[in-house]
Design a protein around this motif. Structure first.
Motif, short mmCIF file in Angstrom:
data_model
loop_
_atom_site.label_atom_id
_atom_site.label_comp_id
_atom_site.label_asym_id
_atom_site.label_seq_id
_atom_site.Cartn_x
_atom_site.Cartn_y
_atom_site.Cartn_z
N ARG A 86 32.62 42.93 48.11
CA ARG A 86 33.96 43.26 48.61
C ARG A 86 34.13 42.92 50.08
N ASP A 87 33.05 42.52 50.73
CA ASP A 87 33.12 42.16 52.14
C ASP A 87 34.05 40.96 52.32
N LYS A 88 35.02 41.08 53.21
CA LYS A 88 36.02 40.02 53.37
C LYS A 88 35.40 38.70 53.84
N ALA A 89 34.42 38.79 54.73
CA ALA A 89 33.80 37.56 55.23
C ALA A 89 33.07 36.84 54.09
N LEU A 90 32.34 37.60 53.27
CA LEU A 90 31.63 37.01 52.15
C LEU A 90 32.61 36.40 51.15
N LEU A 91 33.70 37.12 50.88
CA LEU A 91 34.70 36.60 49.94
C LEU A 91 35.33 35.31 50.47
N MET A 93 35.60 29.34 49.86
CA MET A 93 35.35 27.96 50.30
C MET A 93 34.35 27.28 49.37
N ALA A 94 33.32 28.02 48.96
CA ALA A 94 32.34 27.46 48.03
C ALA A 94 32.99 27.14 46.69
N ILE A 136 37.22 32.99 41.51
CA ILE A 136 38.04 32.55 42.63
C ILE A 136 38.54 31.12 42.40
N ALA A 137 37.65 30.26 41.88
CA ALA A 137 38.04 28.87 41.60
C ALA A 137 39.16 28.82 40.56
N ALA A 138 39.11 29.72 39.57
CA ALA A 138 40.16 29.76 38.56
C ALA A 138 41.50 30.13 39.18
N VAL A 139 41.48 31.08 40.10
CA VAL A 139 42.72 31.49 40.79
C VAL A 139 43.25 30.34 41.63
#
Length: 320
Positions: free
Chosen positions: A52-57, A62-63, A182-185
């Motif tokens: 849930r960390d915003k930086a990690l998300l 990007m990945a 995330i890629a699907a979104v």
């Protein structure tokens, strides 16, 4: 190992057949949703929770863009007018772009002569496969451009994951499943701009898309994770050898795709390049090491040498 090579090598065959009934953006979106559903379901069943960390998300987003949404759309688009075996061979040059991106990001300091030659030979392989001097119709110029850009994007994602997501304590299933989600979104957001075509409900295309999403995206990533955990990233990375060969053979056998001398020589060049890129550079001299230069393998580990195939999501740094 051979099973994983077969799964990844068959990705381009399933993309080609899926394209008979679905547009590239439709295909990629469904593939991502199915793959993410498999991994997230397994992860949640094990009691894991996504970060849930915003930086990690942000780094995961990007990945997902570099490693899934962009390259998979490019490969699907390229196979509209290009052959699956050419897509597989060009995808095999991913390690060249991974190493180049690792150098740019500063996570790879020492190339070594062998890996420098590997980058050169890999690029030569692309030129041979593209064969711009010939009149063969195995792939249009636009298709080759899509394949190369897709390989660059996918290869760069490994260096990015190694630089910004490795060693952060994220469970591999949640990292891979979250990245696919995330890629699907992101792909869904691109639909209004890329457009939707009327789906042609063909049995072969529908079955191929299900296999592509569930087996070659979801379960292939899971199998890759098991191999990494059991045998280490270097062992998992060796599947790239068979993957490239499998994609060429399947295209020739099931789709009657051309195997001209340029394709065969290009495939051989890519395999030689992969072997060279897997060699570690010589240790830094003692004086250089004392000055702070890394004498061992970089943070990206095996990911700066040999990524898995374009059809598989990146579960953890060092894992195609």
């Amino acid at each position: 190992m051979s099973g994983l090579s077969l799964l990844w090598g068959s990705v381009f065959l399933w993309i080609k057949i899926s394209g008979y009934g679905f547009s590239p953006v439709e295909m990629v979106f469904v593939r991502l949703v199915l793959g993410a559903a498999v991994l997230m379901a397994i992860g949640l069943a094990k009691g894991l929770r996504p970060p849930r960390d915003k930086a990690l998300l942000g780094h995961m987003a990007m990945a997902a863009l570099l490693g899934n949404a962009v390259p998979w759309l490019l490969f699907a688009q390229g196979e509209v007018h290009g052959s699956s075996n050419i897509a597989g061979v060009v995808s095999g040059t991913g390690p060249v772009w991974t190493l180049g991106a690792a150098v740019v990001l500063g996570s790879e300091k020492r190339l070594g002569a062998a890996r420098a030659w590997g980058m050169v030979v890999g690029l030569l392989g692309v030129v041979l496969v593209a064969a711009p001097w010939g009149t063969d119709t195995h792939a249009s110029t636009g298709s080759i451009v899509c394949f190369v850009l897709g390989a660059i994007s996918f290869g760069s994602s490994f260096a990015y994951v190694g630089r910004f997501l490795a060693g952060r304590g994220i469970p591999v299933l949640m990292l891979a499943g979250g990245q696919l989600t995330i890629a699907a979104v992101l792909t869904l957001l691109a639909v209004p701009f890329l457009g939707l075509d009327a789906v042609e409900w063909r049995t072969d295309s529908t079955v191929s898309l299900i296999i592509l999403g569930v087996v070659c995206t979801g379960f292939a990533v899971l199998l890759n994770t098991v191999i990494i955990t059991k045998d280490g990233p270097a062992a998992a990375a060796t599947v790239i050898y068979l993957m490239t060969v499998v994609s060429v053979v399947l295209g020739a056998v099931f789709l009657d795709e051309s195997l001209g001398w340029t394709v065969l020589l290009g495939t051989a060049a890519v395999l030689v390049a992969i072997a060279l890129l897997r060699r570690k550079p010589a240790p830094a001299p003692a004086a250089e090491a004392a000055a702070g230069e890394p004498a061992a393998e970089s943070r990206t580990g095996a990911s700066a040498q040999v990524p898995p195939a374009a059809g598989a999501a990146r579960p953890v740094a060092g894992a195609k």
